[in-house]
Scaffold this active site. Structure first.
Site, PDB file in Angstrom:
ATOM      1  N   LYS A 302       0.828  -1.217   0.000  1.00  0.00           N
ATOM      2  CA  LYS A 302       0.000   0.000   0.000  1.00  0.00           C
ATOM      3  C   LYS A 302       0.857   1.259   0.000  1.00  0.00           C
ATOM      4  O   LYS A 302       0.612   2.196  -0.773  1.00  0.00           O
ATOM      5  CB  LYS A 302      -0.942  -0.004   1.193  1.00  0.00           C
ATOM      6  CG  LYS A 302      -1.788   1.253   1.318  1.00  0.00           C
ATOM      7  CD  LYS A 302      -1.527   1.912   2.643  1.00  0.00           C
ATOM      8  CE  LYS A 302      -2.394   3.160   2.817  1.00  0.00           C
ATOM      9  NZ  LYS A 302      -2.275   3.680   4.196  1.00  0.00           N
ATOM     10  N   ASP A 321      -6.287   0.564   0.879  1.00  0.00           N
ATOM     11  CA  ASP A 321      -6.488   0.567   2.324  1.00  0.00           C
ATOM     12  C   ASP A 321      -7.920   0.123   2.587  1.00  0.00           C
ATOM     13  O   ASP A 321      -8.606  -0.353   1.680  1.00  0.00           O
ATOM     14  CB  ASP A 321      -6.172   1.938   2.934  1.00  0.00           C
ATOM     15  CG  ASP A 321      -7.154   3.011   2.485  1.00  0.00           C
ATOM     16  OD1 ASP A 321      -8.044   2.703   1.656  1.00  0.00           O
ATOM     17  OD2 ASP A 321      -7.038   4.148   2.956  1.00  0.00           O
TER      18      ASP A 321
END
Length: 462
Positions: A302, A321
């Site tokens: 991420k 996320d």
């Protein structure tokens, strides 16, 4: 980043983030027009210049406080002050344009380069309006959301700065990330001095003019010392090499301290230099750049995707996320809803967005991501906001649904949403000044409700 500092008995800086103030009134204003560019001169503090960006191309309320960069603060109802490289920049949101001016600069930031820096930072060679029209034709949900969250542009940040900002973002929320980034800058970066006009007079606002109105000239901090406003460039890798894990932990970085120190060491060991190595990733394919970033300490899928999207021109990158995972499994990949997010599923969600929105899928995802933030759900029409968050479906104003929706899709509505983020930053900053926050622990209960409104989605594989 601008900051207010005061020394305490332990000789450590105390931090107070600036809160919104009333618009500044500098008296007479000179307006000059040069072709299609409007320059506004607020005497004696320098010239406001137009970015020529209508609301569909750039709305600072939907771009600066939404988690891309942590170097901006709202310094009046329509103005943000932040740092781009070695320039301290003010941005002023108008009804259908954005004005800017440089109020302080470092020695490597000549005035002749200001306009190009602004254009590059905001990716102004890419038409967001054109892209939004294409995405709207591909996706009905995006078509309905886009008018309510206009001008949510992707920034092109310095890769080194972006990398360390997002190491700080791991399992964190916006207000604490802001504080960490500011401490890196003030402790290890270089102070940026006010700009001057051709006569040598200061061309930027004084510190007092940017302080909250309640502070006033000569206001003192909690321990009685006078507060001073200062701006700092993000530190170079060489400057960051002075940071030790123990010093960073003592300053509230927690487990992220070892990742910062480790990444600095690995980048400095690159034969071409760490900053150049990162810049060279702009010319590499996304998968290669992403993999290279994941080789550095503290950078998972991420965070690597964030760095790629926000600084390396990887316009199709999708940082996954909990917000993005939720909207992806609800609207675009419901067959994944019962899965657990892992590296392989990061890649799957990436492809889902690219298949739907094309090569600029990361830009499209940004608007959808903002629509999932509790601070911005109030901008969406009734029935369009996803459930969950901090009372995201409730209105903050009275009136009919149609009236509320119309106001939510305006600059006024976007500014109100930005307030929720700024209040979270300010609340934690004040608590930090009073010494009531342990940066390695949860925020105090009294501030938790406000801070939750500015919380970034957290997930286990940063």
């Amino acid at each position: 980043m601008f900051r207010v500092t005061a020394s305490c008995a332990r000789h450590r800086p105390l931090h107070r983030h600036l809160q919104p103030t009333a618009p500044l009134n500098r008296g007479s204003t000179i307006i000059r027009r040069y072709c299609c560019v409007t320059a506004v001169m607020d005497q004696p503090y320098g010239r406001w210049q137009s970015l020529n960006t209508p609301q569909q191309e750039l709305c600072v309320h939907n771009t600066l406080p939404t988690g891309q960069s942590f170097r901006w603060r709202r310094t009046s109802s329509d103005t943000y002050t932040g740092v781009i490289g070695q320039r301290v920049v003010q941005l002023r949101q108008l009804e259908d344009d954005v004005h800017w001016r440089v109020v302080a600069r470092g020695p490597l930031a000549p005035e002749s380069g200001d306009a190009d820096v602004m254009r590059d930072y905001f990716n102004l060679d890419t038409s967001l309006k054109t892209l939004s029209a294409e995405w709207s034709s591909r996706d009905d949900r995006f078509r309905r959301i886009a008018p309510c969250i206009p001008g949510a542009r992707m920034l092109q940040q310095d890769p080194t700065e972006c990398l360390f900002q997002f190491i700080c973002s791991s399992n964190n929320h916006i207000s604490r990330i802001h504080g960490m980034v500011e401490r890196l800058c003030s402790t290890y970066g270089s102070e940026l001095l006010p700009s001057s006009d051709s006569s040598g007079r200061p061309a930027s606002p004084t510190a007092a003019s940017l302080l909250p109105a309640a502070a006033g000239p000569g206001a003192a901090g909690p321990s009685g010392q006078h507060q001073q406003l200062a701006f700092y460039a993000f530190p170079s890798l060489e400057q960051l090499s002075a940071a030790t894990e123990d010093a960073l932990r003592a300053d509230g970085f927690g487990y992220r301290a070892k990742f910062i120190v480790g990444s600095v060491q690995q980048l400095l060991a690159k034969p071409e230099g760490g900053s150049e190595w990162l810049l060279n990733l702009r010319s590499k394919p996304y998968a290669e750049a992403h993999e290279a970033l994941c080789s550095l300490p503290g950078i998972g899928p991420k965070v690597a995707a964030c760095i790629c999207l926000f600084s390396l021109n990887k316009h199709d990158a999708i940082p996954v996320d909990t917000h993005v995972w939720t909207l992806a499994t609800k609207y675009y990949a419901p067959h994944l809803a019962n899965k657990t997010l892992n590296k392989k599923l990061h890649d799957t969600i990436q492809q889902v967005f690219v298949d739907r929105f094309g090569t600029y899928a990361g830009w499209a995802h940004n608007t959808l991501f903002i629509s999932e933030l509790a601070s911005h759900k109030q901008l969406l029409p009734a029935g369009l906001a996803s459930p969950g968050g901090s009372k995201g479906k409730k209105r903050s104003r009275s009136g009919t649904a149609d009236a509320a929706d119309a106001d939510g899709c305006s600059i006024t509505g976007a500014a109100a949403a930005a307030d929720a983020v700024e209040k979270g930053i300010a609340a934690e900053a004040v608590a930090d000044v009073l010494g009531s926050i342990d940066q390695n622990a949860a925020p105090p209960a009294a501030a938790a409700d406000v801070l939750q409104k500015s919380q970034l989605g957290q997930q286990g594989t940063d």
